[in-house]
Design a protein around this motif. Structure first.
Motif, PDB file in Angstrom:
ATOM      1  N   SER A   9      49.503  15.637 -11.843  1.00  0.00           N
ATOM      2  CA  SER A   9      49.359  16.052 -10.518  1.00  0.00           C
ATOM      3  C   SER A   9      50.715  16.299 -10.020  1.00  0.00           C
ATOM      4  CB  SER A   9      48.826  14.524  -9.726  1.00  0.00           C
ATOM      5  OG  SER A   9      49.683  13.451  -9.722  1.00  0.00           O
ATOM      6  N   VAL A  10      50.798  17.078  -8.787  1.00  0.00           N
ATOM      7  CA  VAL A  10      51.993  17.526  -8.257  1.00  0.00           C
ATOM      8  C   VAL A  10      51.923  16.812  -6.859  1.00  0.00           C
ATOM      9  CG1 VAL A  10      53.354  19.233  -7.400  1.00  0.00           C
ATOM     10  CG2 VAL A  10      52.422  19.515  -9.669  1.00  0.00           C
ATOM     11  N   ILE A  11      52.834  16.159  -6.138  1.00  0.00           N
ATOM     12  CA  ILE A  11      53.047  15.797  -4.963  1.00  0.00           C
ATOM     13  C   ILE A  11      53.889  16.775  -4.432  1.00  0.00           C
ATOM     14  CG2 ILE A  11      53.781  13.768  -3.413  1.00  0.00           C
ATOM     15  CD1 ILE A  11      51.520  13.234  -5.502  1.00  0.00           C
ATOM     16  N   ALA A  12      53.593  17.534  -3.403  1.00  0.00           N
ATOM     17  CA  ALA A  12      54.619  18.464  -2.610  1.00  0.00           C
ATOM     18  C   ALA A  12      54.550  18.393  -1.037  1.00  0.00           C
ATOM     19  CB  ALA A  12      54.087  19.906  -3.011  1.00  0.00           C
ATOM     20  N   ALA A  13      55.422  18.831  -0.644  1.00  0.00           N
ATOM     21  CA  ALA A  13      55.465  18.705   0.695  1.00  0.00           C
ATOM     22  C   ALA A  13      55.868  20.095   1.455  1.00  0.00           C
ATOM     23  CB  ALA A  13      56.540  17.647   1.398  1.00  0.00           C
ATOM     24  N   ARG A  14      55.200  20.388   2.659  1.00  0.00           N
ATOM     25  CA  ARG A  14      55.832  21.349   3.336  1.00  0.00           C
ATOM     26  C   ARG A  14      56.275  20.935   4.854  1.00  0.00           C
ATOM     27  NH1 ARG A  14      53.236  25.333   6.786  1.00  0.00           N
ATOM     28  NH2 ARG A  14      53.727  27.665   6.394  1.00  0.00           N
TER      29      ARG A  14
ATOM     30  N   GLY B  47      53.155  18.300   5.920  1.00  0.00           N
ATOM     31  CA  GLY B  47      53.223  17.197   5.343  1.00  0.00           C
ATOM     32  C   GLY B  47      53.152  17.020   3.938  1.00  0.00           C
ATOM     33  N   VAL B  48      52.836  15.791   3.165  1.00  0.00           N
ATOM     34  CA  VAL B  48      52.570  15.676   1.938  1.00  0.00           C
ATOM     35  C   VAL B  48      51.095  16.017   1.265  1.00  0.00           C
ATOM     36  CG1 VAL B  48      52.490  13.804  -0.033  1.00  0.00           C
ATOM     37  CG2 VAL B  48      54.603  14.290   1.474  1.00  0.00           C
ATOM     38  N   ILE B  49      50.975  16.474   0.212  1.00  0.00           N
ATOM     39  CA  ILE B  49      49.739  16.970  -0.391  1.00  0.00           C
ATOM     40  C   ILE B  49      49.850  16.489  -1.898  1.00  0.00           C
ATOM     41  CG2 ILE B  49      50.338  19.108  -1.460  1.00  0.00           C
ATOM     42  CD1 ILE B  49      47.449  20.013  -0.383  1.00  0.00           C
ATOM     43  N   GLY B  50      48.715  15.915  -2.350  1.00  0.00           N
ATOM     44  CA  GLY B  50      48.607  15.521  -3.818  1.00  0.00           C
ATOM     45  C   GLY B  50      47.594  16.736  -4.399  1.00  0.00           C
ATOM     46  N   VAL B  51      48.101  17.206  -5.516  1.00  0.00           N
ATOM     47  CA  VAL B  51      47.342  18.078  -6.201  1.00  0.00           C
ATOM     48  C   VAL B  51      46.927  17.953  -7.590  1.00  0.00           C
ATOM     49  CG1 VAL B  51      46.844  20.656  -6.673  1.00  0.00           C
ATOM     50  CG2 VAL B  51      48.172  20.063  -4.796  1.00  0.00           C
TER      51      VAL B  51
ATOM     52  N   ALA C  81      44.289  16.237  -2.318  1.00  0.00           N
ATOM     53  CA  ALA C  81      44.320  15.303  -1.284  1.00  0.00           C
ATOM     54  C   ALA C  81      45.234  15.514  -0.201  1.00  0.00           C
ATOM     55  CB  ALA C  81      44.480  13.903  -1.746  1.00  0.00           C
ATOM     56  N   PRO C  82      44.761  15.516   1.138  1.00  0.00           N
ATOM     57  CA  PRO C  82      45.684  16.217   2.159  1.00  0.00           C
ATOM     58  C   PRO C  82      46.695  14.899   2.691  1.00  0.00           C
ATOM     59  CG  PRO C  82      43.628  15.762   3.135  1.00  0.00           C
ATOM     60  CD  PRO C  82      43.384  15.495   1.526  1.00  0.00           C
ATOM     61  N   ARG C  83      47.165  14.353   1.968  1.00  0.00           N
ATOM     62  CA  ARG C  83      47.959  12.885   2.395  1.00  0.00           C
ATOM     63  C   ARG C  83      48.854  12.564   1.286  1.00  0.00           C
ATOM     64  NH1 ARG C  83      45.161   9.778  -1.454  1.00  0.00           N
ATOM     65  NH2 ARG C  83      42.967  10.226  -1.643  1.00  0.00           N
TER      66      ARG C  83
ATOM     67  N   PHE D 103      56.572   8.859   0.824  1.00  0.00           N
ATOM     68  CA  PHE D 103      56.080   8.572   2.107  1.00  0.00           C
ATOM     69  C   PHE D 103      57.188   8.752   3.237  1.00  0.00           C
ATOM     70  CE2 PHE D 103      54.479   5.600  -0.960  1.00  0.00           C
ATOM     71  CZ  PHE D 103      52.988   5.595  -0.755  1.00  0.00           C
ATOM     72  N   GLU D 104      58.555   8.700   2.938  1.00  0.00           N
ATOM     73  CA  GLU D 104      59.406   9.333   3.845  1.00  0.00           C
ATOM     74  C   GLU D 104      59.315  10.856   3.830  1.00  0.00           C
ATOM     75  OE1 GLU D 104      63.427   7.509   3.437  1.00  0.00           O
ATOM     76  OE2 GLU D 104      64.075   9.371   4.471  1.00  0.00           O
ATOM     77  N   MET D 105      59.022  11.534   2.940  1.00  0.00           N
ATOM     78  CA  MET D 105      59.159  12.875   2.884  1.00  0.00           C
ATOM     79  C   MET D 105      57.868  13.130   3.879  1.00  0.00           C
ATOM     80  SD  MET D 105      60.604  15.391   1.239  1.00  0.00           S
ATOM     81  CE  MET D 105      60.852  15.289  -0.439  1.00  0.00           C
ATOM     82  N   HIS D 106      56.689  12.807   3.886  1.00  0.00           N
ATOM     83  CA  HIS D 106      55.573  12.898   4.767  1.00  0.00           C
ATOM     84  C   HIS D 106      56.140  12.619   6.197  1.00  0.00           C
ATOM     85  CE1 HIS D 106      51.404  13.431   5.689  1.00  0.00           C
ATOM     86  NE2 HIS D 106      51.456  12.568   6.754  1.00  0.00           N
ATOM     87  N   VAL D 107      56.783  11.348   6.451  1.00  0.00           N
ATOM     88  CA  VAL D 107      57.235  11.137   7.785  1.00  0.00           C
ATOM     89  C   VAL D 107      58.149  12.264   8.092  1.00  0.00           C
ATOM     90  CG1 VAL D 107      58.509   9.546   9.076  1.00  0.00           C
ATOM     91  CG2 VAL D 107      56.810   8.602   7.490  1.00  0.00           C
TER      92      VAL D 107
END
Lengths: 355, 355
Positions: B193-198, B251-255, B270-272, B289-293
């Protein structure tokens, strides 16, 4: 688990609701612990992140005892806790790091006597209870020094520099005739500190020494690694360990040293998590706050080894408002309402791969 | 700061009060943000660490609107938020990552259509609205597959494996005749999985792909780095970036991907923040978590590079009680009251120097 290990879900009582209490509460939450903060002032910043706040004065014995009955262990975020307050709760619940560490670290004379009793070098010092004492001490010193009140000094407050015996009356007046210590001036190359911890089982871990730069008596930056010799680093860590063992200490301690041409000299120690240990939040697997929580809860100490090099910079006053623009940097914001000049509002940690 | 940057002290509304909401609230607190959790169930574990909890159902429009008026931005910790609920607050306050990401990710058919519209490979799939549809689809597939309900599946729930057309009626009954998707079975070497953020400014960062091992449909471990080729790692990261941009995501996404002999196949996103991104807490300067915030508050994204290798292990049910004994390991405990079998109670992260 042993009987004296507090499980997740236990409640930690924290005396003091400032940023150190706040970061302790956040670390405790990571481990599933509850926190109850005891703080006299209104709207403490730790109150935003803990489970419960008791607002009362430190000498309110009844409030303290109610507080003690609601928690499983008590710790403190600053060393000027009234010893009577501690004595009023110590038979209800464990108080860690413990009474002796508090008693010694809140009095510069006891602290110096304690360190010298362990043959740990300090500045030359004299007990000063009167202007006459100070005059005599300055004649013995025969050079520049610093007079510091024995109690309640922090961030450079309660200190006066003196050039010689001619400054006696001015200094004594400036310190409001408070019981004090005259310290000989230490010529140092740099200031370092060691953050170390001792567990309930007596095991000790230490973080790598950090190099501190103060401005106007307030910590500005801590840089890790410090520019010191390996032998000095070892000496600093071993000294911290000797202090911990001598105090039968449980929790995190911060020990400040001067690095001189003749080796290390201890400036002072603080029986709590320490501003100069904030870098561990970004550069170590287990930071000083979680290490303290682990220790006082009887958990095994964590891995304090440094995976990255780091520079921690305190954000004072309105410097906090520039914080979001810093990329490649971790920022911690304490949630204080007013950005008063010189007030510690947050900090930055810049990390680079470990060299 | 731009107008759309939320300063420290702003309040983040979080729909959902589980462990993801809890860790979002703790990350928000590090940045001086307040949090307000909206959760239907009693005593949500995020409620222990946030500023305020509203206990109400997700379809309680009045409660949602009061909640929206008390916060500066709304985010969510799970994707099965009622779209009507989102629509009821979207004109009051920004909802991030945003409605479209929610709409697509909560419906496996829309998700597959969306991905195929971007020419991103998925399993072969057929829309199934009846037993007859399922029978037809299984004849087309001519091999084993999985029928999954379009909505409300998680941790392996709402899924039935099928060997062929003979399983039609059993499967359709097992899924309670819910609108579903038949997916062809993907033969894979491993799952990553890749956790990414925009960010609000369109910038994108991605963490290194992690390799996931599931047991009984529940994530057991994530290991970083994943045992994949550099080209596969790049492909995974670029694919996550294309999804983020196509959704105008914040925000952060999990693919999640299957790694096959013919390249990567997206399983779902997952959009979170995502369980398979928990390793970032111990191995990156800025965790997911901080990246999403940071993203939803309009702050610059943080440094997601990996300073250590890591293995994250979920602690399920009463495994949580062994957690304190693990040294050299970071532990996170979610503060849930009951350690039910299979319930995610916490996680461990073992780190080693980056190879």
């Amino acid at each position: 688990m042993q009987d004296d290990v507090l499980p997740s879900g236990a409640t930690i009582g924290i005396l003091g609701g400032g940023q150190l209490g706040r970061m302790l509460a956040l670390a405790a939450a990571r481990l599933g612990m509850r926190t109850h903060v005891f703080e006299p002032s209104d709207a403490p910043c730790a109150g935003q992140v803990c489970d419960r706040v008791t607002r009362a004065k430190y000498d309110d014995v009844q409030a303290l005892q109610r507080f003690a009955r609601s928690v499983d262990v008590i710790t403190y975020e600053f060393e000027n806790v009234d010893l009577n307050a501690v004595d009023g709760v110590a038979d209800l619940v464990p108080v860690r790091p413990g009474r002796r560490a508090l008693e010694i670290s809140q009095d510069r004379l006891l602290e110096k006597n304690f360190l010298n009793g362990l043959s740990i070098p300090t500045a030359a010092y004299w007990n000063v209870e009167s202007a006459a004492d100070l005059g005599d001490a300055l004649e013995h010193l025969a050079g520049p020094g610093i007079v510091k009140t024995r109690r309640f000094g922090y961030d450079g407050k309660g200190q006066v520099r003196v050039a010689g015996a001619g400054d006696t009356d001015t200094a004594w007046t400036a310190l409001a005739a408070a019981p004090s210590v005259l310290e000989g001036f230490v010529t140092f190359e740099r200031e370092i500190s060691v953050i170390a911890a001792r567990g309930l089982d007596g095991s000790v871990v230490a973080y790598d020494p950090g190099e501190n730069v103060h401005e106007d008596g307030i910590l500005r930056t801590t840089t890790v690694p410090a520019r010191i010799k390996p032998s000095e680093s070892q000496d600093a860590v071993l000294t911290a360990g000797r202090i911990l063992n001598a105090l039968d200490y449980v929790g995190v301690i911060g020990v400040e040293f001067f690095v001189t041409g003749n080796g290390l000299v201890v400036n002072e120690f603080a029986p709590r998590v320490h501003n100069s240990g904030h870098w561990t939040q970004a550069a170590c697997l287990i930071d000083q706050f979680e290490m303290h929580v682990r220790a006082i809860c009887g958990w095994p100490l964590g891995d304090g080894s440094r995976h990255s090099d780091a520079v921690m910079t305190n954000l004072l006053g309105d410097e906090i408002f520039a914080a979001p623009a810093e990329t490649g940097t971790a920022v911690h914001v304490y949630g204080k309402a007013e950005a008063l000049p010189g007030r510690k509002m947050g900090h930055l940690i810049r990390t680079t791969p470990r060299q």
